[in-house]
Design an enzyme around this catalytic site. Structure first.
Site, PDB file in Angstrom:
ATOM      1  N   GLN A  66       0.780  -1.247   0.000  1.00 29.35           N
ATOM      2  CA  GLN A  66       0.000   0.000   0.000  1.00 29.35           C
ATOM      3  C   GLN A  66       0.811   1.297   0.000  1.00 29.35           C
ATOM      4  O   GLN A  66       0.485   2.241  -0.745  1.00 29.35           O
ATOM      5  CB  GLN A  66      -0.960   0.017   1.207  1.00 29.35           C
ATOM      6  CG  GLN A  66      -1.880   1.204   1.200  1.00 29.35           C
ATOM      7  CD  GLN A  66      -2.788   1.324   2.400  1.00 29.35           C
ATOM      8  OE1 GLN A  66      -3.329   2.386   2.644  1.00 29.35           O
ATOM      9  NE2 GLN A  66      -3.001   0.271   3.148  1.00 29.35           N
ATOM     10  N   GLU A 188       1.223  -1.280   8.262  1.00 27.54           N
ATOM     11  CA  GLU A 188       0.425  -0.137   8.729  1.00 27.54           C
ATOM     12  C   GLU A 188       0.337   0.000  10.259  1.00 27.54           C
ATOM     13  O   GLU A 188       0.726   1.009  10.839  1.00 27.54           O
ATOM     14  CB  GLU A 188      -0.994  -0.277   8.150  1.00 27.54           C
ATOM     15  CG  GLU A 188      -2.014   0.692   8.682  1.00 27.54           C
ATOM     16  CD  GLU A 188      -1.753   2.120   8.252  1.00 27.54           C
ATOM     17  OE1 GLU A 188      -1.512   2.354   7.068  1.00 27.54           O
ATOM     18  OE2 GLU A 188      -1.813   3.021   9.111  1.00 27.54           O
ATOM     19  N   ASP A 217       0.585   3.751   5.985  1.00 28.02           N
ATOM     20  CA  ASP A 217       0.853   3.402   4.586  1.00 28.02           C
ATOM     21  C   ASP A 217       0.563   4.572   3.651  1.00 28.02           C
ATOM     22  O   ASP A 217       1.456   5.134   3.033  1.00 28.02           O
ATOM     23  CB  ASP A 217      -0.027   2.223   4.174  1.00 28.02           C
ATOM     24  CG  ASP A 217       0.560   0.904   4.652  1.00 28.02           C
ATOM     25  OD1 ASP A 217       1.761   0.858   4.924  1.00 28.02           O
ATOM     26  OD2 ASP A 217      -0.189  -0.076   4.750  1.00 28.02           O
ATOM     27  N   GLY A 296      -8.141  20.493  19.262  1.00 33.03           N
ATOM     28  CA  GLY A 296      -7.771  21.896  19.383  1.00 33.03           C
ATOM     29  C   GLY A 296      -8.396  22.534  20.615  1.00 33.03           C
ATOM     30  O   GLY A 296      -8.783  21.846  21.559  1.00 33.03           O
ATOM     31  N   GLY A 297      -8.509  23.846  20.585  1.00 33.97           N
ATOM     32  CA  GLY A 297      -9.032  24.561  21.745  1.00 33.97           C
ATOM     33  C   GLY A 297     -10.557  24.597  21.795  1.00 33.97           C
ATOM     34  O   GLY A 297     -11.125  25.158  22.739  1.00 33.97           O
TER      35      GLY A 297
HETATM   36  N1  CAO Z   1      11.953 -10.243  -8.983  1.00 32.56           N
HETATM   37  C1  CAO Z   1      12.614 -10.999  -8.096  1.00 32.56           C
HETATM   38  N2  CAO Z   1      12.516 -10.866  -6.765  1.00 32.56           N
HETATM   39  C2  CAO Z   1      11.682  -9.902  -6.316  1.00 32.56           C
HETATM   40  C3  CAO Z   1      10.948  -9.068  -7.181  1.00 32.56           C
HETATM   41  C4  CAO Z   1      11.114  -9.261  -8.568  1.00 32.56           C
HETATM   42  N3  CAO Z   1      10.475  -8.532  -9.459  1.00 32.56           N
HETATM   43  N4  CAO Z   1      10.215  -8.221  -6.440  1.00 32.56           N
HETATM   44  C5  CAO Z   1      10.480  -8.528  -5.154  1.00 32.56           C
HETATM   45  N5  CAO Z   1      11.368  -9.534  -5.081  1.00 32.56           N
HETATM   46  C6  CAO Z   1      11.935 -10.133  -3.882  1.00 32.56           C
HETATM   47  C7  CAO Z   1      12.788  -9.173  -3.090  1.00 32.56           C
HETATM   48  O1  CAO Z   1      14.037  -8.998  -3.694  1.00 32.56           O
HETATM   49  C8  CAO Z   1      12.861  -9.884  -1.758  1.00 32.56           C
HETATM   50  O2  CAO Z   1      13.862 -10.868  -1.804  1.00 32.56           O
HETATM   51  P1  CAO Z   1      15.057 -10.964  -0.705  1.00 32.56           P
HETATM   52  O3  CAO Z   1      14.393 -11.070   0.616  1.00 32.56           O
HETATM   53  O4  CAO Z   1      15.775 -12.186  -1.121  1.00 32.56           O
HETATM   54  O5  CAO Z   1      15.860  -9.746  -0.798  1.00 32.56           O
HETATM   55  C9  CAO Z   1      11.530 -10.607  -1.692  1.00 32.56           C
HETATM   56  O6  CAO Z   1      10.928 -10.461  -2.990  1.00 32.56           O
HETATM   57  C10 CAO Z   1      10.567 -10.105  -0.667  1.00 32.56           C
HETATM   58  O7  CAO Z   1      10.532  -8.686  -0.617  1.00 32.56           O
HETATM   59  P2  CAO Z   1      10.075  -7.976   0.735  1.00 32.56           P
HETATM   60  O8  CAO Z   1      10.925  -8.492   1.855  1.00 32.56           O
HETATM   61  O9  CAO Z   1      10.051  -6.527   0.523  1.00 32.56           O
HETATM   62  O10 CAO Z   1       8.580  -8.501   0.866  1.00 32.56           O
HETATM   63  P3  CAO Z   1       7.830  -9.124   2.133  1.00 32.56           P
HETATM   64  O11 CAO Z   1       6.508  -9.556   1.633  1.00 32.56           O
HETATM   65  O12 CAO Z   1       8.621 -10.153   2.833  1.00 32.56           O
HETATM   66  O13 CAO Z   1       7.669  -7.890   3.141  1.00 32.56           O
HETATM   67  C11 CAO Z   1       6.921  -5.652   3.707  1.00 32.56           C
HETATM   68  C12 CAO Z   1       6.666  -6.930   2.887  1.00 32.56           C
HETATM   69  C13 CAO Z   1       5.904  -4.644   3.293  1.00 32.56           C
HETATM   70  C14 CAO Z   1       6.780  -5.982   5.186  1.00 32.56           C
HETATM   71  C15 CAO Z   1       8.351  -5.153   3.430  1.00 32.56           C
HETATM   72  O14 CAO Z   1       8.501  -4.995   2.037  1.00 32.56           O
HETATM   73  C16 CAO Z   1       8.655  -3.826   4.116  1.00 32.56           C
HETATM   74  O15 CAO Z   1       8.910  -3.781   5.314  1.00 32.56           O
HETATM   75  N6  CAO Z   1       8.673  -2.733   3.346  1.00 32.56           N
HETATM   76  C17 CAO Z   1       9.020  -1.412   3.844  1.00 32.56           C
HETATM   77  C18 CAO Z   1       7.928  -0.832   4.682  1.00 32.56           C
HETATM   78  C19 CAO Z   1       6.621  -0.740   3.937  1.00 32.56           C
HETATM   79  O16 CAO Z   1       6.500  -0.192   2.872  1.00 32.56           O
HETATM   80  N7  CAO Z   1       5.593  -1.253   4.578  1.00 32.56           N
HETATM   81  C20 CAO Z   1       4.234  -0.986   4.121  1.00 32.56           C
HETATM   82  C21 CAO Z   1       3.649  -2.129   3.492  1.00 32.56           C
HETATM   83  S1  CAO Z   1       1.963  -1.772   3.160  1.00 32.56           S
HETATM   84  O17 CAO Z   1       1.188  -2.182   4.556  1.00 32.56           O
END
Ligand code: CAO
Length: 475
Positions: A66, A188, A217, A296-297
């Site tokens: 998001q 979030e 988000d 606020g106030g």
């Molecule tokens: N091709 C190949 N690999 C890909 C890819 C693509 N096109 N797109 C993503 N990946 C891989 C990433 O490289 C990552 O691999 P590694 O762990 O080996 O480096 C893997 O997919 C997972 O990516 P991620 O860790 O970002 O995803 P997740 O689902 O595990 O975590 C989230 C999700 C949101 C918790 C994390 O991305 C995060 O903390 N983001 C920053 C904060 C944020 O934006 N949070 C808000 C989310 S909305 O509620």
């Protein structure tokens, strides 16, 4: 000699002033740092017909879920060409989350990815890396919200990107800024809790609460969008890109600014506008939860309206703004409160807010929230009906302004979405449906990157753009 010099100076200044006029009208004058003389001549096209605010800006959109998608969707509405890179076969994880129509992209995805193009690339495949490098050269901004370190692990370090394209702005959402939690993954509600929202939301006697508004988000996506636009503006002067970071904890805290204000006011004594003060309950050493008190106030509270027994949204927010106190007294049938020293001044009312709102509620309960709205607005009393999502979805004025829009989608049919909440008179947003997974892969490879058919085939055959084939099931 002096006259000659004077003449020469006059002639030079005449020449200069002629030249300045010409420059101001036609070309950007790089040296002119102040004023707006460097701007092009005002467009003669009708408003809304000379492109959009971000026409010509191309975004490499590496966002998911998001926070990041909110940011790039806004930039797309402002006219940027947003190319969303998704993992082959899977795409943004939200495509398949909270699915309501089998086989179609979820509303979660469609409502956050309007006006974008989608290309599938395995960013860890050598040919995928080749395509990404070419995209980096062709784009102005890379936006990502992967877990900390994920972009680096793909080989897309700042150094690598900056070397390929020194003008590239690299914009990131992370859960936390540098510090003890910088490596954490964040969603979030984690951000709402860590940013001070949860501890200050809810009722004093209850647990901390998260809010429905996605301040972690979508709120951080908004912050990041502003950072990107400012970096683009700075790049006009410096010619180089920069890193932009919006941490979710910081974004939430920014939106909770008034609560940090109250934290410091506690040193000077109790927070008199909190109803806890009127109830004689002592304050602790941190900003407490304020229930539905106004921030606020001007004291305010949520009051029941007619039908509250069956309708969970038959309520109104009522603000007892001091200048309209007399009108409030007349409306609720307490005219003596206008002059009674026990009620006549805001200070006198502070310890009795609960009782006063109780009396106002006796009145609001005899009317629907819309009747209260009408009666109060006539005499400038600020009130807000508690609108349900159903009422908002059906509200004609929101449809008219494009804040609520109906969009058609090839696999899910018609659905409602929230359009661009920022209205600009010369950059009009049209809401276009979100892309199907990889829908624009071919056109981006050929039109944006200029790959020849043979190269496209080579990349495709390498498997860099498609999902790995499922293993044959063992017999
Ligand atoms: N091709 C190949 N690999 C890909 C890819 C693509 N096109 N797109 C993503 N990946 C891989 C990433 O490289 C990552 O691999 P590694 O762990 O080996 O480096 C893997 O997919 C997972 O990516 P991620 O860790 O970002 O995803 P997740 O689902 O595990 O975590 C989230 C999700 C949101 C918790 C994390 O991305 C995060 O903390 N983001 C920053 C904060 C944020 O934006 N949070 C808000 C989310 S909305 O509620």
């Amino acid at each position: 000699m002096a006259r000659k010099k004077q003449k020469k100076t006059k002639a030079a200044s005449k020449k200069r002033s002629r030249k300045v006029v010409k420059l101001a009208a036609r070309k950007p004058a790089a040296k002119k740092a102040n004023g707006n003389g460097h701007l092009p001549r005002p467009s003669s096209k009708p408003f809304g017909q000379d492109g959009k605010a971000l026409t010509g800006v191309r975004i490499l959109d590496f966002t998911h879920v998001q926070s990041g998608p909110t940011c790039t969707q806004l930039l797309a509405w402002m006219g940027a060409d947003v190319i969303k890179v998704e993992r082959p076969g899977v795409g943004d994880i939200t495509r398949g989350q909270l699915v309501d129509v089998k086989g179609a992209d979820s509303l979660y995805f469609t409502m956050l990815n309007h006006n974008k193009r989608s290309i599938t690339i395995d960013s860890k495949h050598p040919q995928g890396k080749r395509v990404l490098d070419e995209l980096i050269k062709k784009c102005d901004v890379l936006v990502e919200n992967f877990a900390p370190g994920a972009l680096d692990r793909m080989g897309l370090t700042w150094e690598h990107i900056h070397k390929l394209n020194p003008r590239m702005i690299v914009a990131s959402v992370k859960g936390f800024g540098p510090g003890p939690y910088e490596d954490c993954k964040v969603y979030e509600n984690v951000a709402q809790c860590a940013g001070g929202s949860a501890s200050t939301t809810g009722f004093r006697e209850g647990p901390p609460l998260v809010t429905g508004a996605q301040i972690g988000d979508s709120g951080t996506g908004l912050h990041l969008a502003l950072g990107i636009v400012c970096a683009l503006y700075q790049r006009n002067r410096t010619g180089r890109g920069q890193k932009v970071l919006a941490a979710m904890q910081d974004g939430v805290l920014n939106l909770c600014r008034v609560k940090l204000r109250d934290q410091q006011r506690l040193r000077a004594g109790p927070l008199t506008e909190y109803s806890q003060y009127g109830e004689g309950i002592p304050f602790g050493d941190a900003t407490p939860r304020a229930g539905n008190d106004s921030g606020g106030g001007q004291p305010g509270w949520i009051l029941k309206c007619k039908g509250w027994e069956n309708d969970p949204d038959a309520y109104i927010y009522f603000i007892t703004q001091a200048p309209v106190w007399q009108a409030i007294c007349d409306l609720i049938g307490e005219p003596t409160w206008k002059t009674d020293p026990e009620y006549a001044t805001p200070r006198a009312r502070l310890p009795k807010l609960k009782q006063i709102f109780g009396r106002i509620e006796q009145w609001t309960m005899t009317k629907t929230k819309f009747e209260v709205m009408e009666l109060c607005n006539k005499v400038d009393i600020p009130v807000g009906p508690i609108l349900s999502m159903k009422e908002i979805a059906e509200e004609p004025s929101l449809r008219k302004t494009g804040t609520v829009v109906e969009v058609d989608h090839p696999t899910r049919g018609k659905y409602l979405t929230v359009g661009n909440p920022i209205k600009m008179s010369d950059s009009i947003s049209e809401v276009k449906r979100s892309p199907l997974l990889g829908e624009h892969t071919d056109e981006i490879l050929s039109q944006v990157l200029g790959f020849k058919a043979a190269e496209v085939n080579e990349i495709k055959n390498s498997g860099a753009l498609s999902a790995p084939k499922k293993e044959e099931k063992a017999a």
